[in-house]
Design a protein around this motif. Structure first.
Motif, short mmCIF file in Angstrom:
data_model
loop_
_atom_site.label_atom_id
_atom_site.label_comp_id
_atom_site.label_asym_id
_atom_site.label_seq_id
_atom_site.Cartn_x
_atom_site.Cartn_y
_atom_site.Cartn_z
N LEU A 183 41.18 38.04 36.51
CA LEU A 183 41.87 38.57 35.21
C LEU A 183 42.81 39.69 35.93
CD1 LEU A 183 42.63 38.59 32.14
CD2 LEU A 183 40.67 40.18 32.21
N GLY A 184 42.34 40.65 36.69
CA GLY A 184 43.30 41.70 37.03
C GLY A 184 44.39 41.20 37.79
N SER A 185 44.09 40.21 38.82
CA SER A 185 44.92 39.75 39.69
C SER A 185 46.35 39.02 38.65
CB SER A 185 44.48 38.61 40.41
OG SER A 185 45.41 38.18 41.54
N ARG A 186 45.77 38.10 37.75
CA ARG A 186 46.93 37.59 36.98
C ARG A 186 47.90 38.62 36.06
NH1 ARG A 186 42.30 34.09 35.71
NH2 ARG A 186 42.08 35.20 33.80
N GLU A 187 47.01 39.66 35.68
CA GLU A 187 47.58 40.80 34.89
C GLU A 187 48.77 41.36 35.85
OE1 GLU A 187 44.96 42.67 32.21
OE2 GLU A 187 45.00 40.96 31.02
N GLY A 188 48.14 41.87 37.20
CA GLY A 188 48.93 42.68 37.93
C GLY A 188 50.02 41.93 38.37
N CYS A 189 50.01 40.77 38.71
CA CYS A 189 51.19 39.64 38.95
C CYS A 189 52.20 39.71 38.06
CB CYS A 189 50.50 38.31 39.38
SG CYS A 189 51.82 37.11 40.03
N ASN A 190 51.91 39.44 36.74
CA ASN A 190 52.69 39.52 35.70
C ASN A 190 53.58 40.93 35.79
OD1 ASN A 190 53.99 38.33 33.40
ND2 ASN A 190 52.90 39.76 32.02
N TYR B 271 41.00 48.78 34.07
CA TYR B 271 41.39 49.14 35.38
C TYR B 271 40.60 50.56 36.04
CZ TYR B 271 45.00 50.78 38.86
OH TYR B 271 45.52 50.83 40.18
N VAL B 272 40.12 51.27 34.87
CA VAL B 272 39.46 52.78 35.14
C VAL B 272 38.15 52.49 35.56
CG1 VAL B 272 38.79 54.82 34.22
CG2 VAL B 272 40.91 54.19 33.94
N ASN B 273 37.36 51.46 34.56
CA ASN B 273 35.97 51.57 34.85
C ASN B 273 35.31 50.17 35.67
OD1 ASN B 273 35.36 53.65 33.09
ND2 ASN B 273 36.42 52.39 31.44
N ASN B 274 36.28 49.38 36.21
CA ASN B 274 35.68 48.18 36.69
C ASN B 274 36.57 48.02 38.03
OD1 ASN B 274 35.91 45.08 37.24
ND2 ASN B 274 34.31 45.20 35.77
#
Length: 102
Positions: free
Chosen positions: A52-59, A79-82
Protein backbone atom coordinates in the motif's frame (compact mmCIF):
# COMPACT_ATOMS: atom_id res chain seq x y z
CA UNK A 1 3.65 17.95 -46.70
CA UNK A 2 3.09 20.20 -43.64
CA UNK A 3 -0.08 18.21 -42.89
CA UNK A 4 1.93 14.97 -42.52
CA UNK A 5 4.46 16.71 -40.31
CA UNK A 6 1.72 17.97 -37.99
CA UNK A 7 0.24 14.48 -37.72
CA UNK A 8 3.66 13.01 -36.97
CA UNK A 9 4.33 15.59 -34.25
CA UNK A 10 0.89 14.98 -32.70
CA UNK A 11 1.49 11.24 -32.73
CA UNK A 12 4.74 11.67 -30.80
CA UNK A 13 3.10 14.04 -28.33
CA UNK A 14 0.18 11.70 -27.68
CA UNK A 15 2.55 8.79 -27.23
CA UNK A 16 3.84 10.54 -24.10
CA UNK A 17 0.32 10.60 -22.62
CA UNK A 18 0.23 6.96 -21.58
CA UNK A 19 -0.75 6.00 -18.07
CA UNK A 20 2.30 4.35 -16.57
CA UNK A 21 0.28 3.43 -13.50
CA UNK A 22 -0.93 0.28 -15.28
CA UNK A 23 2.63 -0.66 -16.16
CA UNK A 24 3.62 -0.35 -12.50
CA UNK A 25 0.64 -2.38 -11.26
CA UNK A 26 0.56 -4.89 -14.07
CA UNK A 27 -2.22 -5.75 -16.46
CA UNK A 28 -5.87 -5.13 -15.65
CA UNK A 29 -7.20 -8.45 -16.92
CA UNK A 30 -9.87 -10.02 -14.73
CA UNK A 31 -7.77 -13.12 -14.10
CA UNK A 32 -4.77 -11.07 -13.00
CA UNK A 33 -6.89 -8.90 -10.70
CA UNK A 34 -8.33 -12.02 -9.05
CA UNK A 35 -4.84 -13.53 -8.69
CA UNK A 36 -3.59 -10.27 -7.14
CA UNK A 37 -6.49 -10.24 -4.68
CA UNK A 38 -5.67 -13.84 -3.70
CA UNK A 39 -2.01 -12.94 -3.18
CA UNK A 40 -2.97 -9.96 -1.05
CA UNK A 41 -5.32 -12.06 1.06
CA UNK A 42 -2.52 -14.56 1.74
CA UNK A 43 0.07 -11.92 2.60
CA UNK A 44 1.22 -10.99 6.04
CA UNK A 45 -0.26 -7.64 7.15
CA UNK A 46 3.20 -6.05 7.02
CA UNK A 47 3.53 -7.03 3.35
CA UNK A 48 0.14 -5.50 2.64
CA UNK A 49 1.14 -2.26 4.35
CA UNK A 50 4.42 -2.22 2.40
CA UNK A 51 2.58 -2.63 -0.91
CA UNK A 52 0.00 0.00 0.00
CA UNK A 53 2.81 2.39 0.90
CA UNK A 54 4.64 1.54 -2.30
CA UNK A 55 1.58 2.26 -4.47
CA UNK A 56 0.83 5.53 -2.68
CA UNK A 57 4.50 6.57 -2.69
CA UNK A 58 4.73 5.84 -6.40
CA UNK A 59 1.70 7.99 -7.09
CA UNK A 60 3.24 10.80 -5.03
CA UNK A 61 6.59 10.36 -6.83
CA UNK A 62 4.91 10.72 -10.21
CA UNK A 63 3.08 13.76 -8.88
CA UNK A 64 6.39 15.29 -7.79
CA UNK A 65 7.63 15.11 -11.38
CA UNK A 66 4.51 16.87 -12.64
CA UNK A 67 2.88 13.80 -14.17
CA UNK A 68 -0.63 14.51 -15.35
CA UNK A 69 -3.49 12.78 -13.53
CA UNK A 70 -1.60 12.01 -10.33
CA UNK A 71 -1.95 13.23 -6.79
CA UNK A 72 0.25 13.34 -3.73
CA UNK A 73 -0.94 10.44 -1.61
CA UNK A 74 0.36 9.55 1.84
CA UNK A 75 -1.42 8.19 4.90
CA UNK A 76 0.34 10.26 7.57
CA UNK A 77 -0.86 8.05 10.43
CA UNK A 78 0.50 4.88 8.82
CA UNK A 79 3.68 6.65 7.73
CA UNK A 80 4.45 7.60 11.33
CA UNK A 81 3.23 4.41 13.03
CA UNK A 82 3.93 1.56 10.59
CA UNK A 83 7.49 0.88 9.46
CA UNK A 84 6.41 -1.39 6.58
CA UNK A 85 4.16 1.31 5.12
CA UNK A 86 6.86 3.94 5.58
CA UNK A 87 9.52 1.81 3.88
CA UNK A 88 7.15 0.94 1.02
CA UNK A 89 6.13 4.58 0.58
CA UNK A 90 9.75 5.76 0.48
CA UNK A 91 10.73 3.00 -1.97
CA UNK A 92 7.74 3.68 -4.26
CA UNK A 93 8.28 7.44 -4.17
CA UNK A 94 11.98 7.15 -5.06
CA UNK A 95 11.37 4.61 -7.85
CA UNK A 96 8.57 6.46 -9.59
CA UNK A 97 10.10 9.90 -9.15
CA UNK A 98 13.30 8.62 -10.79
CA UNK A 99 11.28 7.04 -13.63
CA UNK A 100 9.46 10.33 -14.17
CA UNK A 101 12.71 12.25 -14.52
CA UNK A 102 14.18 9.88 -17.10
Amino acid sequence: MPYKLVILILAFMLNGCVNRHDAYRGSNSKEERIAEEDRQRDQHPDEQKYQLGSREGCNAGRNATGAWGTSFTKNDDLYVNNQSYKTGWNDGFAKCKAEGKS
